[in-house]
Design a protein around this motif. Sequence first.
Motif, PDB file in Angstrom:
ATOM      1  N   ILE A 178       0.817  -1.220   0.000  1.00 14.64           N
ATOM      2  CA  ILE A 178       0.000   0.000   0.000  1.00 14.64           C
ATOM      3  C   ILE A 178       0.847   1.265   0.000  1.00 14.64           C
ATOM      4  CG2 ILE A 178      -0.244   0.110   2.504  1.00 14.64           C
ATOM      5  CD1 ILE A 178      -3.028   0.821   0.014  1.00 14.64           C
ATOM      6  N   ASN A 179       2.023   1.221   0.617  1.00 15.70           N
ATOM      7  CA  ASN A 179       2.888   2.402   0.644  1.00 15.70           C
ATOM      8  C   ASN A 179       3.434   2.741  -0.736  1.00 15.70           C
ATOM      9  OD1 ASN A 179       2.578   2.911   3.380  1.00 15.70           O
ATOM     10  ND2 ASN A 179       4.194   1.471   3.945  1.00 15.70           N
ATOM     11  N   ASP A 180       3.670   1.756  -1.557  1.00 17.25           N
ATOM     12  CA  ASP A 180       4.094   2.017  -2.933  1.00 17.25           C
ATOM     13  C   ASP A 180       2.975   2.694  -3.718  1.00 17.25           C
ATOM     14  OD1 ASP A 180       6.585   0.918  -2.457  1.00 17.25           O
ATOM     15  OD2 ASP A 180       6.014  -1.079  -3.204  1.00 17.25           O
ATOM     16  N   LEU A 181       1.748   2.242  -3.502  1.00 20.48           N
ATOM     17  CA  LEU A 181       0.606   2.873  -4.181  1.00 20.48           C
ATOM     18  C   LEU A 181       0.411   4.312  -3.712  1.00 20.48           C
ATOM     19  CD1 LEU A 181      -1.962  -0.051  -4.227  1.00 20.48           C
ATOM     20  CD2 LEU A 181      -0.679   0.887  -6.144  1.00 20.48           C
ATOM     21  N   ARG A 182       0.602   4.544  -2.424  1.00 21.64           N
ATOM     22  CA  ARG A 182       0.478   5.917  -1.905  1.00 21.64           C
ATOM     23  C   ARG A 182       1.566   6.814  -2.477  1.00 21.64           C
ATOM     24  NH1 ARG A 182      -0.741   4.293   4.363  1.00 21.64           N
ATOM     25  NH2 ARG A 182      -2.923   3.753   4.022  1.00 21.64           N
ATOM     26  N   SER A 183       2.768   6.283  -2.571  1.00 23.40           N
ATOM     27  CA  SER A 183       3.865   7.056  -3.147  1.00 23.40           C
ATOM     28  C   SER A 183       3.595   7.373  -4.612  1.00 23.40           C
ATOM     29  CB  SER A 183       5.184   6.291  -3.037  1.00 23.40           C
ATOM     30  OG  SER A 183       5.501   6.061  -1.696  1.00 23.40           O
ATOM     31  N   LEU A 184       3.118   6.396  -5.331  1.00 20.18           N
ATOM     32  CA  LEU A 184       2.785   6.606  -6.740  1.00 20.18           C
ATOM     33  C   LEU A 184       1.668   7.647  -6.882  1.00 20.18           C
ATOM     34  CD1 LEU A 184       3.254   5.744  -9.678  1.00 20.18           C
ATOM     35  CD2 LEU A 184       1.517   3.984  -9.320  1.00 20.18           C
TER      36      LEU A 184
END
Length: 64
Positions: A3-9
Amino acid sequence: MDINDLRSLGTVLVALAFIGVCWWAFSPKRKQRFDEAANLPFADEPQSKPTQQLHPKDDEERQD
């Protein structure tokens, strides 16, 4: 991918969209168009207004 990768993206995409909107709004090509649009509310007003007498009675008294 967590989920943190999606938030960063998502943050990067929103930042890129913000930069794109700023570039579009402040581009020198569009300056004249936006200046005309900014003055559109004043387009119906007459160019010059006749002078108004603030105290018409004062003028009448002076003539007497």
